[in-house]
Scaffold this motif. Structure first.
Motif, PDB file in Angstrom:
ATOM      1  N   GLU A   1      37.935  35.972  34.748  1.00 38.13           N
ATOM      2  CA  GLU A   1      37.488  37.261  34.420  1.00 38.13           C
ATOM      3  C   GLU A   1      36.879  36.830  32.869  1.00 38.13           C
ATOM      4  O   GLU A   1      37.561  36.322  32.194  1.00 38.13           O
ATOM      5  CB  GLU A   1      38.855  38.114  34.090  1.00 38.13           C
ATOM      6  CG  GLU A   1      38.633  39.532  33.361  1.00 38.13           C
ATOM      7  CD  GLU A   1      39.834  40.185  33.184  1.00 38.13           C
ATOM      8  OE1 GLU A   1      40.917  39.767  32.723  1.00 38.13           O
ATOM      9  OE2 GLU A   1      40.098  41.323  33.292  1.00 38.13           O
TER      10      GLU A   1
ATOM     11  N   HIS B   1      44.191  35.790  38.151  1.00 39.67           N
ATOM     12  CA  HIS B   1      43.113  35.347  37.276  1.00 39.67           C
ATOM     13  C   HIS B   1      43.277  34.793  36.114  1.00 39.67           C
ATOM     14  O   HIS B   1      44.266  34.912  35.413  1.00 39.67           O
ATOM     15  CB  HIS B   1      41.945  36.616  37.130  1.00 39.67           C
ATOM     16  CG  HIS B   1      42.501  37.665  36.521  1.00 39.67           C
ATOM     17  ND1 HIS B   1      43.273  38.706  36.980  1.00 39.67           N
ATOM     18  CD2 HIS B   1      42.710  37.957  35.107  1.00 39.67           C
ATOM     19  CE1 HIS B   1      43.526  39.479  35.877  1.00 39.67           C
ATOM     20  NE2 HIS B   1      42.909  39.068  34.644  1.00 39.67           N
TER      21      HIS B   1
ATOM     22  N   GLU C   1      49.267  38.089  31.646  1.00 38.08           N
ATOM     23  CA  GLU C   1      49.308  39.331  32.371  1.00 38.08           C
ATOM     24  C   GLU C   1      50.103  39.248  33.629  1.00 38.08           C
ATOM     25  O   GLU C   1      49.699  38.376  34.297  1.00 38.08           O
ATOM     26  CB  GLU C   1      47.942  39.632  32.485  1.00 38.08           C
ATOM     27  CG  GLU C   1      47.294  40.971  33.204  1.00 38.08           C
ATOM     28  CD  GLU C   1      45.932  41.110  33.343  1.00 38.08           C
ATOM     29  OE1 GLU C   1      45.009  40.503  32.756  1.00 38.08           O
ATOM     30  OE2 GLU C   1      45.673  42.155  34.056  1.00 38.08           O
TER      31      GLU C   1
HETATM   32 ZN    ZN Z   1      43.109  40.100  32.883  1.00 33.05          ZN
END
Ligand code: ZN
Length: 137
Positions: free
Chosen positions: A52, A6, A126
């Motif tokens: 997100e 994402h 991430e």
């Molecule tokens: Zn994230």
């Protein structure tokens, strides 16, 4: 198997931000508050990847301070891996600057950690695993 899981986008008004994606006809999930990150979030499915949206629940949170400093916008890119514990250990061994000293457990039970932009060419990355489990439906 690597893929972009994402893109995390910091917004000051989640309702307003999500309306753009709803207008596009994209499937917008259920809003969720993640206490440990002090953030209200929603996932929007975009093929195999997701967007997100992150709205701070406190001005002192990571996202709150980000918006304060740099305004709304792209906050991080999340890459999905199948063996996050190996990847975490390799990154540490290689001297990558990690944001936390250990793997974190997300709301849906998935594992994740962040790599500092100084180690990735300027983008907060991430690394996550089993993120499918936290898709809000
Ligand atoms: Zn994230």
């Amino acid at each position: 198997m690597f893929r972009i899981d994402h893109l995390g986008i910091a917004v000051s008004d989640l309702r307003q931000a999500r309306s753009f994606y709803e207008l596009l006809g994209m499937p917008v999930g259920t809003e969720e508050v993640i206490e440990q990150e002090q953030v209200r979030t929603v996932m929007i499915q975009a093929g195999e990847s997701r967007i997100e949206l992150l709205e701070p629940t406190s001005p002192d949170s990571v996202i709150g301070r980000f918006i304060d400093r740099r305004g709304e916008g792209m906050h991080h890119v999340a890459l999905h891996v199948d063996d996050i514990e190996d990847v975490f250990a390799e990154m540490k061994y290689a001297g990558m600057r990690l944001v936390s000293d250990e793997l974190k457990i997300g709301a849906g039970g998935h594992l994740y950690f962040f790599v500092h932009p100084s180690s990735t060419g300027g983008v907060l990355v991430e690394i996550c695993q089993n993120a499918e489990a936290d898709v809000a439906v």
